[in-house]
Design a protein around this motif. Structure first.
Motif, short mmCIF file in Angstrom:
data_model
loop_
_atom_site.label_atom_id
_atom_site.label_comp_id
_atom_site.label_asym_id
_atom_site.label_seq_id
_atom_site.Cartn_x
_atom_site.Cartn_y
_atom_site.Cartn_z
N ARG A 152 -9.56 -13.72 22.87
CA ARG A 152 -9.83 -12.41 22.31
C ARG A 152 -10.84 -11.68 23.16
O ARG A 152 -11.72 -12.30 23.76
CB ARG A 152 -10.33 -12.49 20.87
N VAL A 153 -10.72 -10.36 23.19
CA VAL A 153 -11.67 -9.51 23.90
C VAL A 153 -12.39 -8.63 22.88
O VAL A 153 -11.75 -8.08 21.97
CB VAL A 153 -10.96 -8.61 24.94
N SER A 154 -13.70 -8.51 23.02
CA SER A 154 -14.43 -7.55 22.20
C SER A 154 -14.80 -6.36 23.07
O SER A 154 -15.25 -6.53 24.21
CB SER A 154 -15.70 -8.18 21.60
N VAL A 155 -14.58 -5.18 22.54
CA VAL A 155 -14.93 -3.94 23.25
C VAL A 155 -15.96 -3.20 22.41
O VAL A 155 -15.75 -2.97 21.22
CB VAL A 155 -13.70 -3.05 23.48
N SER A 156 -17.07 -2.84 23.02
CA SER A 156 -18.15 -2.18 22.30
C SER A 156 -17.92 -0.68 22.23
O SER A 156 -17.70 -0.03 23.25
CB SER A 156 -19.49 -2.45 22.97
N LEU A 157 -18.00 -0.14 21.03
CA LEU A 157 -17.98 1.30 20.82
C LEU A 157 -19.23 1.66 20.02
O LEU A 157 -19.48 1.09 18.97
CB LEU A 157 -16.73 1.74 20.04
N ASP A 158 -20.01 2.60 20.53
CA ASP A 158 -21.23 3.01 19.84
C ASP A 158 -20.99 4.14 18.86
O ASP A 158 -21.93 4.61 18.22
CB ASP A 158 -22.29 3.43 20.86
N GLY A 159 -19.76 4.57 18.74
CA GLY A 159 -19.42 5.62 17.80
C GLY A 159 -17.93 5.84 17.79
O GLY A 159 -17.19 5.23 18.57
N ALA A 160 -17.48 6.73 16.91
CA ALA A 160 -16.05 7.01 16.79
C ALA A 160 -15.65 8.25 17.56
O ALA A 160 -14.47 8.61 17.59
CB ALA A 160 -15.69 7.19 15.31
N THR A 161 -16.62 8.90 18.18
CA THR A 161 -16.34 10.12 18.94
C THR A 161 -17.06 10.06 20.27
O THR A 161 -18.06 9.35 20.43
CB THR A 161 -16.82 11.37 18.18
N PHE A 179 -7.81 -7.87 20.54
CA PHE A 179 -9.14 -7.33 20.77
C PHE A 179 -9.79 -6.93 19.46
O PHE A 179 -9.12 -6.69 18.45
CB PHE A 179 -9.09 -6.11 21.71
N GLN A 180 -11.10 -6.89 19.47
CA GLN A 180 -11.87 -6.44 18.32
C GLN A 180 -12.84 -5.35 18.78
O GLN A 180 -13.13 -5.23 19.98
CB GLN A 180 -12.66 -7.58 17.70
N ILE A 181 -13.33 -4.58 17.84
CA ILE A 181 -14.31 -3.54 18.13
C ILE A 181 -15.68 -4.03 17.68
O ILE A 181 -15.83 -4.49 16.55
CB ILE A 181 -13.97 -2.22 17.43
N ASN A 182 -16.68 -3.93 18.56
CA ASN A 182 -18.07 -4.24 18.22
C ASN A 182 -18.85 -2.94 18.13
O ASN A 182 -18.70 -2.07 19.01
CB ASN A 182 -18.71 -5.13 19.28
N VAL A 183 -19.67 -2.80 17.12
CA VAL A 183 -20.52 -1.62 16.99
C VAL A 183 -21.89 -2.05 16.51
O VAL A 183 -22.01 -2.87 15.59
CB VAL A 183 -19.91 -0.58 16.04
N LEU A 226 -10.98 4.10 13.21
CA LEU A 226 -10.53 4.13 14.60
C LEU A 226 -10.04 2.75 15.02
O LEU A 226 -9.00 2.63 15.68
CB LEU A 226 -11.69 4.57 15.50
N ALA A 227 -10.77 1.71 14.64
CA ALA A 227 -10.37 0.35 14.98
C ALA A 227 -8.99 0.03 14.40
O ALA A 227 -8.14 -0.57 15.07
CB ALA A 227 -11.40 -0.65 14.47
N ARG A 228 -8.76 0.45 13.18
CA ARG A 228 -7.45 0.22 12.55
C ARG A 228 -6.36 0.98 13.29
O ARG A 228 -5.26 0.45 13.51
CB ARG A 228 -7.48 0.65 11.09
N SER A 229 -6.64 2.23 13.66
CA SER A 229 -5.62 3.03 14.34
C SER A 229 -5.29 2.47 15.72
O SER A 229 -4.17 2.65 16.22
CB SER A 229 -6.10 4.48 14.48
N LEU A 230 -6.25 1.78 16.33
CA LEU A 230 -6.03 1.19 17.65
C LEU A 230 -5.36 -0.18 17.55
O LEU A 230 -5.01 -0.78 18.56
CB LEU A 230 -7.36 1.04 18.39
N ASP A 231 -5.19 -0.68 16.32
CA ASP A 231 -4.58 -1.99 16.07
C ASP A 231 -5.50 -3.14 16.46
O ASP A 231 -5.03 -4.19 16.92
CB ASP A 231 -3.24 -2.11 16.79
N ALA A 232 -6.81 -2.94 16.27
CA ALA A 232 -7.77 -4.02 16.51
C ALA A 232 -7.59 -5.10 15.47
O ALA A 232 -7.15 -4.83 14.34
CB ALA A 232 -9.19 -3.48 16.46
N VAL A 233 -7.95 -6.33 15.80
CA VAL A 233 -7.82 -7.43 14.85
C VAL A 233 -9.07 -7.59 14.00
O VAL A 233 -9.04 -8.29 12.98
CB VAL A 233 -7.51 -8.76 15.57
N ALA A 234 -10.18 -6.95 14.41
CA ALA A 234 -11.42 -7.09 13.65
C ALA A 234 -12.42 -6.03 14.06
O ALA A 234 -12.31 -5.43 15.14
CB ALA A 234 -12.03 -8.49 13.86
N VAL A 235 -13.38 -5.81 13.17
CA VAL A 235 -14.55 -4.98 13.48
C VAL A 235 -15.78 -5.85 13.24
O VAL A 235 -15.98 -6.34 12.13
CB VAL A 235 -14.63 -3.73 12.58
N HIS A 236 -16.58 -6.05 14.28
CA HIS A 236 -17.81 -6.81 14.15
C HIS A 236 -18.99 -5.86 14.22
O HIS A 236 -19.14 -5.11 15.20
CB HIS A 236 -17.90 -7.88 15.23
#
Length: 241
Positions: free
Chosen positions: A55-64, A95-99, A115-125
């Motif tokens: 799995r890959v985690s990608v960091s997003l500091d916001g939704a915009t 992949f998962q989204i980290n915030v 946003l994570a759901r729309s991108l088809d992420a498997v998790a939000v951490h």
């Protein structure tokens, strides 16, 4: 079974990254990758898939873009991260989204979730900011107050109870207490008890706002959260965990 998370800094900047991954895989170690996503093109995504990363985690500091780019101090970082995520999705890399929640992005918690759901992420951490070392200066400017933390924990619990995507909180041990209180609490307007706990509708909670193996790649969420992740320098802005 141990899980080895390649993090940083930005691990994809290392020329020997995939050689290291190959060596680890030969030792029977489960691999994970934490990245900011900005350097992931289709070729790189295919390399990541072929490396055996679970799995890959990608960091997003916001939704915009305005929030993410301001915190990263790099114009265009948000769109480049989304492009990297799409490349991972296209080649079949989970992949998962980290915030990391701060005063600057807490109002976008639910938006990051959607946003994570729309991108088809498997998790939000979701990471709670821990200002240490050179990042101690962020304590006054970015740390949420105890009251804000309590409310945001309830908001996270409400999101988790929707059951739409896996949510994990890191550096927030008090979240378990909030979850248990949520299950035991008397139903109030907007909340409803079910055999699986307490659920809530979209408007019941205040709009707020580093593996599928066994449960999840909790090791990714366990990636140490450094306060310099969010801002200060270009190096800090490129943090992947």
């Amino acid at each position: 079974m141990p899980v080895l998370v390649f993090s940083g800094g930005e691990p994809l900047c290392r020329r020997d990254l995939f050689a290291l991954m190959d060596r680890a895989r030969q030792q029977g170690i489960i691999l994970a990758l934490a990245t900011n996503g900005t350097t992931v093109n289709r070729e790189k995504a295919q390399q990541i898939r072929d490396s055996g990363v679970t799995r890959v985690s990608v960091s997003l500091d916001g939704a915009t873009a305005d929030v993410h780019d301001r915190m990263r101090q790099i114009a265009g970082a948000f769109e480049r991260a989304l492009e990297g995520i799409r490349h991972l999705h296209d080649v079949g890399v989970p992949f998962q989204i980290n915030v990391t929640l701060t005063k600057q992005n807490v109002h976008q918690l639910e938006d990051v979730y959607e946003l994570a759901r729309s991108l088809d992420a498997v998790a939000v951490h979701i990471f709670m900011l821990v200002p240490v070392g050179c990042g101690q200066v962020l304590a006054e400017t970015d740390m949420l107050s105890p009251q804000q933390y309590e409310q945001i924990m309830q908001d996270i619990c409400a999101l988790e109870n929707r059951g739409e995507i896996q949510i994990k909180v890191t550096c927030g041990p008090h979240y378990e207490r909030v979850r248990r209180q949520s299950v035991r609490s008397v139903p109030v307007r907007g909340y409803q008890e079910t055999p699986h706990g307490v659920t809530t509708n979209r408007h019941a909670s205040s709009k707020g706002c580093l593996a599928g193996l066994a449960c999840s790649l909790s090791a990714i969420a366990g990636t140490s959260i450094r306060a310099a992740t969010c801002r200060s320098t270009v190096a800090a802005s490129s943090k992947g965990d």
